[in-house]
Motif scaffolding. Structure first.
Motif, mmCIF file in Angstrom:
data_model
loop_
_atom_site.group_PDB
_atom_site.id
_atom_site.type_symbol
_atom_site.label_atom_id
_atom_site.label_comp_id
_atom_site.label_asym_id
_atom_site.label_seq_id
_atom_site.Cartn_x
_atom_site.Cartn_y
_atom_site.Cartn_z
ATOM 1 N N THR A 78 0.868 -1.178 0.000
ATOM 2 C CA THR A 78 0.000 0.000 0.000
ATOM 3 C C THR A 78 0.898 1.218 0.000
ATOM 4 O O THR A 78 1.818 1.319 0.817
ATOM 5 N N HIS A 79 0.648 2.120 -0.927
ATOM 6 C CA HIS A 79 1.488 3.303 -1.117
ATOM 7 C C HIS A 79 0.575 4.518 -1.247
ATOM 8 O O HIS A 79 -0.450 4.449 -1.920
ATOM 9 N N HIS A 80 0.945 5.613 -0.598
ATOM 10 C CA HIS A 80 0.118 6.823 -0.665
ATOM 11 C C HIS A 80 0.740 7.843 -1.610
ATOM 12 O O HIS A 80 1.965 8.007 -1.641
ATOM 13 N N ILE A 81 -0.099 8.492 -2.379
ATOM 14 C CA ILE A 81 0.354 9.560 -3.288
ATOM 15 C C ILE A 81 -0.511 10.798 -3.036
ATOM 16 O O ILE A 81 -1.652 10.698 -2.598
ATOM 17 N N ARG A 82 0.058 11.962 -3.302
ATOM 18 C CA ARG A 82 -0.698 13.219 -3.247
ATOM 19 C C ARG A 82 -0.762 13.763 -4.668
ATOM 20 O O ARG A 82 0.265 13.877 -5.346
ATOM 21 N N VAL A 83 -1.961 14.068 -5.113
ATOM 22 C CA VAL A 83 -2.145 14.570 -6.476
ATOM 23 C C VAL A 83 -1.526 15.957 -6.584
ATOM 24 O O VAL A 83 -1.849 16.866 -5.809
ATOM 25 N N ARG A 84 -0.623 16.100 -7.558
ATOM 26 C CA ARG A 84 0.038 17.374 -7.803
ATOM 27 C C ARG A 84 -0.752 18.182 -8.834
ATOM 28 O O ARG A 84 -1.492 17.622 -9.650
ATOM 29 N N PHE A 85 -0.572 19.492 -8.797
ATOM 30 C CA PHE A 85 -1.292 20.389 -9.697
ATOM 31 C C PHE A 85 -1.068 20.029 -11.167
ATOM 32 O O PHE A 85 -2.002 20.007 -11.961
ATOM 33 N N ASN A 86 0.173 19.713 -11.521
ATOM 34 C CA ASN A 86 0.489 19.436 -12.929
ATOM 35 C C ASN A 86 -0.126 18.130 -13.429
ATOM 36 O O ASN A 86 -0.078 17.838 -14.621
ATOM 37 N N GLU A 87 -0.725 17.322 -12.544
ATOM 38 C CA GLU A 87 -1.361 16.073 -12.948
ATOM 39 C C GLU A 87 -2.838 16.251 -13.285
ATOM 40 O O GLU A 87 -3.505 15.300 -13.673
ATOM 41 N N THR A 88 -3.328 17.479 -13.135
ATOM 42 C CA THR A 88 -4.749 17.733 -13.390
ATOM 43 C C THR A 88 -4.946 18.403 -14.748
ATOM 44 O O THR A 88 -4.045 19.037 -15.287
ATOM 45 N N ASP A 89 -6.160 18.254 -15.270
ATOM 46 C CA ASP A 89 -6.490 18.849 -16.566
ATOM 47 C C ASP A 89 -7.324 20.113 -16.367
ATOM 48 O O ASP A 89 -7.508 20.593 -15.239
ATOM 49 N N ALA A 90 -7.855 20.648 -17.460
ATOM 50 C CA ALA A 90 -8.634 21.884 -17.408
ATOM 51 C C ALA A 90 -9.908 21.739 -16.578
ATOM 52 O O ALA A 90 -10.471 22.732 -16.111
ATOM 53 N N LEU A 91 -10.363 20.524 -16.368
ATOM 54 C CA LEU A 91 -11.552 20.284 -15.550
ATOM 55 C C LEU A 91 -11.219 20.192 -14.057
ATOM 56 O O LEU A 91 -12.107 20.041 -13.229
ATOM 57 N N GLY A 92 -9.911 20.227 -13.740
ATOM 58 C CA GLY A 92 -9.488 20.160 -12.352
ATOM 59 C C GLY A 92 -9.390 18.755 -11.794
ATOM 60 O O GLY A 92 -9.244 18.574 -10.586
ATOM 61 N N ILE A 93 -9.469 17.774 -12.663
ATOM 62 C CA ILE A 93 -9.340 16.381 -12.223
ATOM 63 C C ILE A 93 -8.063 15.776 -12.806
ATOM 64 O O ILE A 93 -7.493 16.296 -13.761
ATOM 65 N N VAL A 94 -7.634 14.665 -12.219
ATOM 66 C CA VAL A 94 -6.421 14.008 -12.704
ATOM 67 C C VAL A 94 -6.635 13.546 -14.142
ATOM 68 O O VAL A 94 -7.627 12.887 -14.465
ATOM 69 N N TRP A 95 -5.693 13.922 -15.009
ATOM 70 C CA TRP A 95 -5.720 13.481 -16.401
ATOM 71 C C TRP A 95 -5.556 11.969 -16.413
ATOM 72 O O TRP A 95 -4.735 11.410 -15.669
ATOM 73 N N HIS A 96 -6.312 11.277 -17.253
ATOM 74 C CA HIS A 96 -6.381 9.814 -17.238
ATOM 75 C C HIS A 96 -5.020 9.120 -17.337
ATOM 76 O O HIS A 96 -4.806 8.072 -16.742
ATOM 77 N N GLY A 97 -4.082 9.685 -18.062
ATOM 78 C CA GLY A 97 -2.780 9.054 -18.242
ATOM 79 C C GLY A 97 -1.950 8.977 -16.973
ATOM 80 O O GLY A 97 -1.063 8.122 -16.859
ATOM 81 N N TYR A 98 -2.227 9.827 -15.997
ATOM 82 C CA TYR A 98 -1.437 9.814 -14.775
ATOM 83 C C TYR A 98 -1.714 8.602 -13.891
ATOM 84 O O TYR A 98 -0.900 8.247 -13.048
ATOM 85 N N TYR A 99 -2.847 7.944 -14.097
ATOM 86 C CA TYR A 99 -3.117 6.756 -13.294
ATOM 87 C C TYR A 99 -2.072 5.668 -13.560
ATOM 88 O O TYR A 99 -1.708 4.917 -12.654
#
Length: 147
Positions: free
Chosen positions: A16-37
């Motif tokens: 189990t590993h924890h990550i924090r979503v960074r600003f540069n991983e989000t798109d114009a909608l403010g959600i994580v861009w699919h490729g970052y998964y």
């Protein structure tokens, strides 16, 4: 015509590993861009390798690399900037000369955000695909009661 089904089993080897979503991983909608998964899956694989002694560097030391030949990702809910997510990485055992991992990404409330799987093969220093399990990986599987 019949096809032979490969004998694969989910193991108890997990990380189990924890990550924090960074600003540069989000798109114009403010959600994580699919490729970052897929990047989050890689974070999980690296954490797994460090914990269980089968990291990319361990593999390279043995004269092999393990490129991904197949990946899948199913999106269920979005992550947003600043979210802390949990990446669960599970080793899937197979007698074949490959490494299979399954992933589940959970948000802070424990909801499943994304699931997926990757398959890696072994390629030696001469760029030859290994059709048999390399000796170091067989030893790792023996150590972890996977044979």
């Amino acid at each position: 015509m019949s096809t032979k089904k490969e004998n694969i089993t989910e193991t108890n080897l997990k990380v189990t590993h924890h990550i924090r979503v960074r600003f540069n991983e989000t798109d114009a909608l403010g959600i994580v861009w699919h490729g970052y998964y897929l990047h989050y899956f890689e974070d999980g694989r690296e954490a797994f390798g460090r914990k269980h002694g089968i990291s990319y560097l361990d593999t390279k030391t043995e004269g092999y690399v393990s490129p991904i030949v197949k990946s899948s990702c199913e999106h269920k809910l979005p992550l947003q900037y600043g979210d802390i997510a949990t990446v669960e990485t599970t080793y899937i055992n197979t007698p074949a000369a490959k490494i299979i991992f399954r992933y589940k990404i959970l948000n802070e409330t424990g909801q499943t955000v994304c699931t997926g799987e990757t398959i890696q093969v072994f390629v030696d220093d001469n760029n030859n695909l290994s059709l048999t399990v390399p000796p170091f990986f067989e030893a790792w599987k023996t150590k972890n009661n996977l044979l």
